[in-house]
Design an enzyme around this catalytic site. Structure first.
Site, PDB file in Angstrom:
ATOM      1  CE1 TYR A 128      -5.171   3.220 -10.492  1.00 21.31           C
ATOM      2  CE2 TYR A 128      -5.680   2.918 -12.816  1.00 21.31           C
ATOM      3  CZ  TYR A 128      -6.054   3.337 -11.549  1.00 21.31           C
ATOM      4  OH  TYR A 128      -7.307   3.864 -11.346  1.00 21.31           O
TER       5      TYR A 128
ATOM      6  CE  LYS B 189      -7.703   0.907  -9.365  1.00 28.41           C
ATOM      7  NZ  LYS B 189      -8.609   1.084  -8.221  1.00 28.41           N
TER       8      LYS B 189
HETATM    9  P1  NAD Z   1      -8.250  10.402  -5.482  1.00 32.17           P
HETATM   10  O1  NAD Z   1      -6.766  10.394  -5.432  1.00 32.17           O
HETATM   11  O2  NAD Z   1      -8.939  11.708  -5.743  1.00 32.17           O
HETATM   12  O3  NAD Z   1      -8.846   9.778  -4.136  1.00 32.17           O
HETATM   13  C1  NAD Z   1      -8.322   8.591  -3.578  1.00 32.17           C
HETATM   14  C2  NAD Z   1      -8.408   8.691  -2.063  1.00 32.17           C
HETATM   15  O4  NAD Z   1      -7.851   7.485  -1.520  1.00 32.17           O
HETATM   16  C3  NAD Z   1      -7.596   9.869  -1.502  1.00 32.17           C
HETATM   17  O5  NAD Z   1      -8.381  10.634  -0.633  1.00 32.17           O
HETATM   18  C4  NAD Z   1      -6.453   9.175  -0.784  1.00 32.17           C
HETATM   19  O6  NAD Z   1      -5.967   9.880   0.350  1.00 32.17           O
HETATM   20  C5  NAD Z   1      -7.071   7.825  -0.400  1.00 32.17           C
HETATM   21  N1  NAD Z   1      -6.040   6.836  -0.124  1.00 32.17           N
HETATM   22  C6  NAD Z   1      -4.874   6.646  -0.780  1.00 32.17           C
HETATM   23  N2  NAD Z   1      -4.151   5.683  -0.207  1.00 32.17           N
HETATM   24  C7  NAD Z   1      -4.886   5.222   0.844  1.00 32.17           C
HETATM   25  C8  NAD Z   1      -4.665   4.231   1.821  1.00 32.17           C
HETATM   26  N3  NAD Z   1      -3.528   3.522   1.844  1.00 32.17           N
HETATM   27  N4  NAD Z   1      -5.627   4.000   2.755  1.00 32.17           N
HETATM   28  C9  NAD Z   1      -6.773   4.742   2.752  1.00 32.17           C
HETATM   29  N5  NAD Z   1      -7.028   5.713   1.836  1.00 32.17           N
HETATM   30  C10 NAD Z   1      -6.087   5.947   0.906  1.00 32.17           C
HETATM   31  O7  NAD Z   1      -8.667   9.319  -6.574  1.00 32.17           O
HETATM   32  P2  NAD Z   1     -10.043   9.122  -7.398  1.00 32.17           P
HETATM   33  O8  NAD Z   1      -9.811   9.586  -8.771  1.00 32.17           O
HETATM   34  O9  NAD Z   1     -11.200   9.627  -6.618  1.00 32.17           O
HETATM   35  O10 NAD Z   1     -10.079   7.531  -7.462  1.00 32.17           O
HETATM   36  C11 NAD Z   1     -10.838   6.730  -6.577  1.00 32.17           C
HETATM   37  C12 NAD Z   1     -10.779   5.296  -7.042  1.00 32.17           C
HETATM   38  O11 NAD Z   1     -11.305   5.204  -8.368  1.00 32.17           O
HETATM   39  C13 NAD Z   1      -9.364   4.729  -7.101  1.00 32.17           C
HETATM   40  O12 NAD Z   1      -9.379   3.365  -6.724  1.00 32.17           O
HETATM   41  C14 NAD Z   1      -9.018   4.874  -8.565  1.00 32.17           C
HETATM   42  O13 NAD Z   1      -8.034   3.946  -8.955  1.00 32.17           O
HETATM   43  C15 NAD Z   1     -10.358   4.578  -9.206  1.00 32.17           C
HETATM   44  N6  NAD Z   1     -10.491   5.090 -10.567  1.00 32.17           N
HETATM   45  C16 NAD Z   1     -10.409   6.422 -10.815  1.00 32.17           C
HETATM   46  C17 NAD Z   1     -10.553   6.851 -12.127  1.00 32.17           C
HETATM   47  C18 NAD Z   1     -10.501   8.296 -12.486  1.00 32.17           C
HETATM   48  O14 NAD Z   1     -10.561   8.605 -13.685  1.00 32.17           O
HETATM   49  N7  NAD Z   1     -10.419   9.220 -11.533  1.00 32.17           N
HETATM   50  C19 NAD Z   1     -10.763   5.941 -13.151  1.00 32.17           C
HETATM   51  C20 NAD Z   1     -10.842   4.591 -12.850  1.00 32.17           C
HETATM   52  C21 NAD Z   1     -10.714   4.179 -11.545  1.00 32.17           C
END
Ligand code: NAD
Length: 248
Positions: free
Chosen positions: A155, A159
């Site tokens: 991951y 990133k």
């Molecule tokens: P989440 O799992 O709640 O949502 C991610 C969404 O992406 C889901 O609806 C999933 O179905 C969709 N997805 C997964 N694979 C896919 C694909 N191949 N094609 C299209 N859609 C796809 O995650 P989140 O926490 O809302 O995270 C969103 C983004 O923010 C991600 O890139 C994550 O890495 C990043 N992020 C999250 C956090 C956190 O603390 N939640 C921190 C830093 C970065």
């Protein structure tokens, strides 16, 4: 073309941060394409949220890892809506394990969704943006891409990779008024982070000067700013939304 008539694509927008980004971008005159591969009830909620803000919304199913499907989806957007102004590469997954146990398939899958997915979408969207001589691309990275995190080598690599991608493409596209930036969230409360063990959450909290986890709204506002007309002179940058966990 006025600021009121823009077309946006947000990947992974059926839940979590992507859902809130889509709704936060929404305003009258803006069309938002809500992409995902799952969580269709959530996608319908996103659509309603966009419409409640006066925007137009379409749900668009495709897997960001599938280059041909991405091309088709972007072609459909341009045919239907005439243009594509804003791309938010938000779709992301985790498959955590310590490096000695990290399976090759989990390495490949995380890199395929988080990094190659962004490349697929940028490549397809760029064609429309180059013609328009206008675009806003925002990649959702993570604090983990800057700090590293035990158990998240795949991951974190994906990133961190997004940052090199962001800066390179920003340099390539600047002359056409296309900006490319990243937002690097810290620990944000969503389904993805809810799944982490309590002990990991406690350890994370101890590292956050603001002493709380962030909200998807706080990430979405940074994205909305970078997507706005006002951010025209900002490209190749990273906005860190992490409660002070990393001061870059
Ligand atoms: P989440 O799992 O709640 O949502 C991610 C969404 O992406 C889901 O609806 C999933 O179905 C969709 N997805 C997964 N694979 C896919 C694909 N191949 N094609 C299209 N859609 C796809 O995650 P989140 O926490 O809302 O995270 C969103 C983004 O923010 C991600 O890139 C994550 O890495 C990043 N992020 C999250 C956090 C956190 O603390 N939640 C921190 C830093 C970065």
């Amino acid at each position: 073309m006025t600021a009121e008539n823009r077309v946006a694509l947000v990947t992974g927008a059926a839940r979590g941060i992507g859902q809130v980004i889509a709704i936060t971008l929404a305003r009258p005159g803006l069309t938002v394409y809500i992409n995902d591969v799952a969580h269709w009830d959530g996608a319908a909620q996103t659509k309603k949220g966009v419409e409640d803000q006066g925007g137009t919304a379409h749900i668009l199913e495709f897997d960001v890892t599938d280059a041909a499907a991405v091309e088709q989806a972007v072609d459909r957007i341009v045919k239907e809506s005439g243009r594509l102004d804003i791309l938010v590469n938000n779709a992301g997954i985790t498959r955590d394990n310590l490096i000695a146990r990290l399976k090759e398939e989990d390495w490949d899958l995380v890199l395929a969704v988080n990094l190659k997915g962004a490349y697929n979408c940028i490549r397809a969207a760029t064609r429309a943006m180059l013609k328009q001589r206008y675009g806003r691309i925002i990649n959702i990275s993570s604090v983990v891409g800057f700090m590293g995190n035990p158990g998240q080598a795949n991951y974190a690599a994906s990133k961190a990779g997004l940052i090199g991608l962001t800066k390179s493409v920003a340099r390539e596209l600047a002359s056409r008024h296309i900006t490319v930036n990243a937002v690097a969230p810290g620990f944000i409360t969503t389904e993805m982070t809810e799944a982490l063990p309590e002990k990991t959450k406690e350890l994370m909290l101890a590292q956050i000067p603001l002493n709380r986890f962030g909200t998807p709204e706080e990430v979405a506002h940074a994205v909305a700013f970078l997507a706005s007309e006002q951010a025209a002179y900002i490209t190749g940058q990273v906005i860190h939304v992490n409660g002070g966990m990393l001061m870059a």
